[in-house]
Design an enzyme around this catalytic site. Structure first.
Site, PDB file in Angstrom:
ATOM      1  N   HIS A 240      -1.029  -5.874   5.563  1.00 23.36           N
ATOM      2  CA  HIS A 240      -1.001  -6.423   4.155  1.00 23.36           C
ATOM      3  C   HIS A 240       0.682  -6.172   3.738  1.00 23.36           C
ATOM      4  CE1 HIS A 240      -3.377  -7.032   0.387  1.00 23.36           C
ATOM      5  NE2 HIS A 240      -2.381  -7.538   0.451  1.00 23.36           N
TER       6      HIS A 240
ATOM      7  N   GLU B 240      -9.956  -2.471   4.485  1.00 28.21           N
ATOM      8  CA  GLU B 240      -8.376  -2.304   4.744  1.00 28.21           C
ATOM      9  C   GLU B 240      -8.054  -0.861   4.512  1.00 28.21           C
ATOM     10  OE1 GLU B 240      -5.484  -4.520   2.203  1.00 28.21           O
ATOM     11  OE2 GLU B 240      -6.027  -6.281   3.248  1.00 28.21           O
TER      12      GLU B 240
ATOM     13  N   ARG C   8      -7.062 -12.419   0.805  1.00 31.60           N
ATOM     14  CA  ARG C   8      -7.735 -11.176   0.811  1.00 31.60           C
ATOM     15  C   ARG C   8      -8.935 -11.248   1.852  1.00 31.60           C
ATOM     16  NH1 ARG C   8      -4.167  -9.470  -2.055  1.00 31.60           N
ATOM     17  NH2 ARG C   8      -4.264  -8.961  -4.257  1.00 31.60           N
TER      18      ARG C   8
END
Ligand code: DGY
Length: 330
Positions: A289, A270, A241
């Site tokens: 991602h 993000e 993460r």
């Protein structure tokens, strides 16, 4: 519950799961490419028995209040669930599901893709060619570290960390790992992996790959001090993460040659803004991602998330509950 269960699916997911949900439920599916804005999400979940969320949807007390007391399940389309306040769900008897296992190898594949691409400067090489700068074969052109025979440090030695280690065996690497506790020898032994303290791992590894969950303890785990413990020749890979790495410290470490390169599947925030300083650096590789983004794996995740959702709305134990304690005393 009278009639078909009412559910909200917060994005279009592969047919492997979506079909079953739509057939069994009174389902509303959010069809935009972007996540529902917060207020739209809160409106859409009102009165739902189940919600299929993504890691972009925050599930907290406000969410649970708006959904209402009939809500039985939140099925997260991800193995990670840091977007969900699990304790709040448990307090209200709401089961939470995730998608463990099915994305382990696909995620490990991408961690390896990033590791090798950053080490061997693949994106830089591609930019070099497309930019018309390739004039001849060069003895000093785009040199990077060897991967084979190097030392790999894996931080977080769960399913994905171990899958990354399995791949490293084929490259004849020395494998170090760090986790909250040493794993049993049945796990360590076949992988030839040695448990070491984090400072030792960071000091010895040529490649550091992060596989921890995001928790208050792991937020900014890789800060300026710990980046400083890494070798100047080392590569940092993050497929866990974004907030596990302090982005400002990472920028400074890459800019100042504290470490050689970084390869990130996840960022903080993000998406990473296009004017983020990290994107000005040639030694920082960023992808959006996509660690679990193979067709097969996303289909399996969809089937699993649907199975959790349907079990939840039927009042049956989820196949993969994050909060099994929700069933205690039932
Ligand atoms: C997860 O599942 O947690 C990934 O980040 C997305 O697949």
């Amino acid at each position: 519950m009278a009639g078909r269960p009412r559910v909200f699916v917060a994005r279009v997911i592969p047919e492997d799961g979506l079909r079953a949900v739509v057939e069994a439920c009174d389902a509303r599916v959010w069809e935009d490419e972007l996540p529902p804005p917060r207020e739209e999400l809160l409106r859409a979940i009102e009165g739902c028995d189940g919600v299929l969320t993504l890691l972009t949807d925050r599930v907290d007390d406000e969410f649970l209040d708006r959904a209402g007391p009939q809500l039985r399940v939140v099925s997260n389309y991800a193995v990670g669930f840091d977007n969900v306040d699990v304790a709040a769900c448990t307090r209200r008897g709401v089961a939470v599901g995730n998608t463990p296992g099915v994305l382990t190898d696909t995620t490990a594949d991408l961690a390896w893709t990033l590791l090798m691409a950053a080490a061997r400067r693949v994106p830089e090489g591609d930019r070099y060619v497309r930019g018309g700068r390739w004039k001849t074969w060069g003895p000093m052109l785009l040199l990077g570290p060897d991967v084979h025979g190097a030392t790999l440090g894996i931080v977080g030695f769960g399913r994905i960390g171990q899958a990354v280690a399995r791949r490293a065996m084929g490259f004849g690497m020395t494998i170090l790992y760090h986790d909250v506790a040493r794993l049993p020898s049945e796990i360590e032994g076949p992988l030839g992996a040695a448990f070491v303290p984090l400072d030792e791992l960071l000091g010895r590894a040529d490649f550091v790959s992060l596989h921890v969950n995001l928790t208050p303890e792991t937020r900014h785990l890789m800060n300026a001090e710990r980046l400083g413990w890494m070798k100047p020749s080392a590569v940092l890979v993050n497929t866990s993460r974004g907030p596990v790495v302090d982005p400002k410290s990472l920028y400074e470490a890459l800019r100042d040659g504290v470490i050689f390169a970084a390869a990130l599947d996840v960022t903080d925030p993000e998406p990473i803004p296009t004017d983020d300083p990290l994107l000005t650096l040639d030694n920082c590789l960023v992808v959006p991602h996509i660690a679990s983004a193979s067709r097969g794996t996303r289909g399996k995740m969809a089937a699993m998330a649907a199975a959790n959702l349907l079990a939840g709305v039927r009042g049956v134990r989820l196949p993969t509950p994050v909060n099994p304690e929700v069933y205690e005393g039932r």
